[in-house]
Design an enzyme around this catalytic site. Structure first.
Site, PDB file in Angstrom:
ATOM      1  N   LYS A  87       1.032  -1.044   0.078  1.00 32.80           N
ATOM      2  CA  LYS A  87      -0.010  -0.242  -0.033  1.00 32.80           C
ATOM      3  C   LYS A  87       0.946   1.295  -0.152  1.00 32.80           C
ATOM      4  O   LYS A  87       1.778   1.468   0.823  1.00 32.80           O
ATOM      5  CB  LYS A  87      -0.981  -0.133   1.217  1.00 32.80           C
ATOM      6  CG  LYS A  87      -2.014   0.971   1.231  1.00 32.80           C
ATOM      7  CD  LYS A  87      -2.918   0.796   2.285  1.00 32.80           C
ATOM      8  CE  LYS A  87      -3.933   1.868   2.160  1.00 32.80           C
ATOM      9  NZ  LYS A  87      -4.916   1.767   3.562  1.00 32.80           N
ATOM     10  N   ARG A 105     -21.486  -0.316   1.937  1.00 31.56           N
ATOM     11  CA  ARG A 105     -22.087   1.150   2.437  1.00 31.56           C
ATOM     12  C   ARG A 105     -22.837   1.437   0.845  1.00 31.56           C
ATOM     13  O   ARG A 105     -23.798   2.246   1.194  1.00 31.56           O
ATOM     14  CB  ARG A 105     -21.076   1.933   2.255  1.00 31.56           C
ATOM     15  CG  ARG A 105     -20.261   1.912   3.645  1.00 31.56           C
ATOM     16  CD  ARG A 105     -19.012   2.903   3.880  1.00 31.56           C
ATOM     17  NE  ARG A 105     -17.931   2.115   2.866  1.00 31.56           N
ATOM     18  CZ  ARG A 105     -16.826   2.410   2.953  1.00 31.56           C
ATOM     19  NH1 ARG A 105     -16.241   3.567   3.464  1.00 31.56           N
ATOM     20  NH2 ARG A 105     -15.978   1.513   2.098  1.00 31.56           N
ATOM     21  N   SER A 108     -12.284   5.383   6.192  1.00 33.80           N
ATOM     22  CA  SER A 108     -10.812   5.683   6.630  1.00 33.80           C
ATOM     23  C   SER A 108     -10.414   6.780   5.831  1.00 33.80           C
ATOM     24  O   SER A 108      -9.659   7.486   6.322  1.00 33.80           O
ATOM     25  CB  SER A 108     -10.132   4.424   6.466  1.00 33.80           C
ATOM     26  OG  SER A 108     -10.437   3.200   7.068  1.00 33.80           O
TER      27      SER A 108
HETATM   28  P1  ADP Z   1     -10.698  -2.539   2.469  1.00 32.43           P
HETATM   29  O1  ADP Z   1      -9.576  -1.999   2.067  1.00 32.43           O
HETATM   30  O2  ADP Z   1     -10.416  -4.070   2.957  1.00 32.43           O
HETATM   31  O3  ADP Z   1     -12.245  -2.349   2.286  1.00 32.43           O
HETATM   32  P2  ADP Z   1     -11.535  -0.958   5.035  1.00 32.43           P
HETATM   33  O4  ADP Z   1     -10.723  -0.817   6.134  1.00 32.43           O
HETATM   34  O5  ADP Z   1     -11.740   0.258   4.099  1.00 32.43           O
HETATM   35  O6  ADP Z   1     -10.775  -2.291   4.187  1.00 32.43           O
HETATM   36  O7  ADP Z   1     -12.963  -1.513   5.225  1.00 32.43           O
HETATM   37  C1  ADP Z   1     -13.151  -3.176   5.787  1.00 32.43           C
HETATM   38  C2  ADP Z   1     -14.578  -3.337   5.518  1.00 32.43           C
HETATM   39  O8  ADP Z   1     -15.524  -2.582   6.368  1.00 32.43           O
HETATM   40  C3  ADP Z   1     -15.102  -3.557   4.238  1.00 32.43           C
HETATM   41  O9  ADP Z   1     -15.634  -4.404   4.154  1.00 32.43           O
HETATM   42  C4  ADP Z   1     -15.790  -1.861   4.015  1.00 32.43           C
HETATM   43  O10 ADP Z   1     -16.881  -1.971   3.077  1.00 32.43           O
HETATM   44  C5  ADP Z   1     -16.450  -1.981   5.466  1.00 32.43           C
HETATM   45  N1  ADP Z   1     -16.601  -0.558   5.893  1.00 32.43           N
HETATM   46  C6  ADP Z   1     -15.907   0.477   5.553  1.00 32.43           C
HETATM   47  N2  ADP Z   1     -16.561   1.698   6.157  1.00 32.43           N
HETATM   48  C7  ADP Z   1     -17.743   1.309   6.459  1.00 32.43           C
HETATM   49  C8  ADP Z   1     -18.757   1.600   7.236  1.00 32.43           C
HETATM   50  N3  ADP Z   1     -18.950   3.197   7.435  1.00 32.43           N
HETATM   51  N4  ADP Z   1     -19.962   1.129   7.540  1.00 32.43           N
HETATM   52  C9  ADP Z   1     -20.145  -0.252   7.368  1.00 32.43           C
HETATM   53  N5  ADP Z   1     -19.006  -0.854   6.703  1.00 32.43           N
HETATM   54  C10 ADP Z   1     -17.828  -0.205   6.295  1.00 32.43           C
END
Ligand code: ADP
Length: 165
Positions: free
Chosen positions: A41, A91, A130
């Site tokens: 990353k 989402r 994030s």
């Molecule tokens: P990745 O890079 O694996 O997508 P993330 O840390 O961005 O990792 O997200 C991890 C998981 O949490 C994913 O399934 C993502 O869709 C979910 N996710 C991220 N933000 C939210 C949110 N606000 N509400 C619910 N699920 C979320």
């Protein structure tokens, strides 16, 4: 024992992730939150150790949830944990399209041993990511609305250690 793995980058954990974890903890006997290491990353904000510390602070209140650094093939990790389920949050339709593909891949690679469970994000957290939280951190905004409280406090402490406000 019904065991689930919730994998993600979690750079950093948000209140949306924590909501998925809370809901997942009610569905399964044991839940492992697996933080995918930064690896290739390009610009992670937090180190693997920091992401883990933030996540541990965010899952403390759930006795059947444990946070770990993952690594290697996700399906291998999940099967090592004796998990039958992978959990992901959805989402919007962009998330859904990606997750649909991933779910088929994980089922194929695990020879049908891993079923993906998709939880729909709470409307009030649907816009939280994030990426958004990293922007808030960059510009010194309050984090309590976007991150679990203990995690927000840790980030605040680290910022102060670096002489930032
Ligand atoms: P990745 O890079 O694996 O997508 P993330 O840390 O961005 O990792 O997200 C991890 C998981 O949490 C994913 O399934 C993502 O869709 C979910 N996710 C991220 N933000 C939210 C949110 N606000 N509400 C619910 N699920 C979320």
């Amino acid at each position: 024992m019904r065991i689930a793995v919730f994998p993600g980058s979690f750079d950093p954990v948000t209140i949306g992730h924590q909501d998925i974890i809370a809901r997942t903890s009610k569905l399964f006997d044991r839940v492992y939150v697996s933080i995918v290491p930064n690896g290739t990353k390009t610009h992670p904000m937090f180190t693997d150790e920091q992401k883990l510390a933030l996540m541990r602070a965010s899952v403390e209140e759930f006795p059947n949830v444990e946070a770990e650094l993952g690594g290697g093939l996700l399906t291998d990790y999940a099967l090592r944990k004796n998990a039958q389920f992978l959990v992901r949050g959805v989402r919007n339709s962009v998330d859904f399209d990606a997750e649909q593909q991933l779910s088929l891949i994980y089922r194929d690679v695990s020879d049908g041993a891993l079923e993906t469970v998709l939880l729909i994000a709470e409307p009030k957290y649907q816009h939280i990511s994030s990426t958004m939280v990293r922007e808030m951190i960059k510009y010194g905004q309050d984090l309590e609305k976007y991150m679990p409280l203990r995690a927000a406090e840790l980030v605040k402490g680290w910022r102060e250690d670096h002489g930032e406000q």
